[in-house]
Write a protein that holds these residues in place. Structure first.
Motif, PDB file in Angstrom:
ATOM      1  N   THR A  84       0.066  15.495 -26.007  1.00 13.99           N
ATOM      2  CA  THR A  84      -0.156  16.164 -27.291  1.00 13.99           C
ATOM      3  C   THR A  84      -0.783  17.536 -27.083  1.00 13.99           C
ATOM      4  N   ARG A  87       1.816  19.958 -26.071  1.00 20.67           N
ATOM      5  CA  ARG A  87       2.643  20.367 -27.217  1.00 20.67           C
ATOM      6  C   ARG A  87       1.913  21.377 -28.087  1.00 20.67           C
ATOM      7  N   ILE A  88       0.630  21.150 -28.294  1.00 17.06           N
ATOM      8  CA  ILE A  88      -0.164  22.085 -29.099  1.00 17.06           C
ATOM      9  C   ILE A  88      -0.216  23.449 -28.415  1.00 17.06           C
ATOM     10  N   ASP A  90       1.974  24.716 -26.347  1.00 15.03           N
ATOM     11  CA  ASP A  90       3.309  25.316 -26.490  1.00 15.03           C
ATOM     12  C   ASP A  90       3.505  25.890 -27.891  1.00 15.03           C
ATOM     13  N   ASP A  91       3.060  25.145 -28.910  1.00 16.24           N
ATOM     14  CA  ASP A  91       3.199  25.615 -30.285  1.00 16.24           C
ATOM     15  C   ASP A  91       2.396  26.892 -30.517  1.00 16.24           C
ATOM     16  N   HIS A  94       4.134  29.795 -28.849  1.00 19.78           N
ATOM     17  CA  HIS A  94       5.314  30.166 -29.630  1.00 19.78           C
ATOM     18  C   HIS A  94       4.914  30.976 -30.865  1.00 19.78           C
ATOM     19  N   LEU A  95       3.885  30.498 -31.590  1.00 21.09           N
ATOM     20  CA  LEU A  95       3.429  31.214 -32.783  1.00 21.09           C
ATOM     21  C   LEU A  95       2.937  32.615 -32.436  1.00 21.09           C
TER      22      LEU A  95
END
Length: 136
Positions: A84, A87-88, A90-91, A94-95
């Motif tokens: 998790t 993923r955070i 990576d997010d 990306h943002l």
């Protein structure tokens, strides 16, 4: 024509507020380890007066509790599921990349660079700008 007033540094001014508002100011100041006056001035100076939306300067107890619970849930979720956190991360990357790209497309390169420097420092800001400009 009126004569301009000379103000001394640290001159006193007064405000009007309800007892409940005064109590909230006191609690905020205590949490920040500041006097009511210093904390109030800091809060006022950090509000955008041109904003059409009013943003409360202080969270009430219920709002603070909700923030704490949300953070505790997030920490618990991350500690149970290490993927998790990846993923955070990576997010967030990306943002950041999309936001910088949008600012560049809008011709706001100098503003993007200034904000990146403010948050990450000049060395990292240059790297992030270069990274954001790379093709996907």
């Amino acid at each position: 024509m009126s004569k301009p007033r000379r103000r001394r540094e640290g001159m006193s001014h007064s405000i009007s507020c309800t007892d409940e508002e005064w109590e909230m100011i006191g609690k905020g100041a205590a949490r920040a380890g500041m006097s009511r006056s210093a904390w109030f001035v800091q809060c006022v100076l950090n509000v955008n007066p041109r904003s059409k939306r009013t943003i409360p300067l202080v969270l009430d107890e219920k709002q603070q509790g909700n923030v704490v619970l949300a953070v505790e849930r997030l920490v618990g979720m991350i500690s149970r599921e290490p993927e998790t956190l990846a993923r955070i991360e990576d997010d967030v990357r990306h943002l950041l990349k999309e936001r910088v790209r949008a600012m560049i497309r809008q011709g706001r390169v100098a503003e993007a660079r200034a904000r990146l420097c403010e948050v990450f420092g000049a060395k990292h800001a240059a790297w992030i700008e270069d990274w954001a400009r790379r093709p996907r």
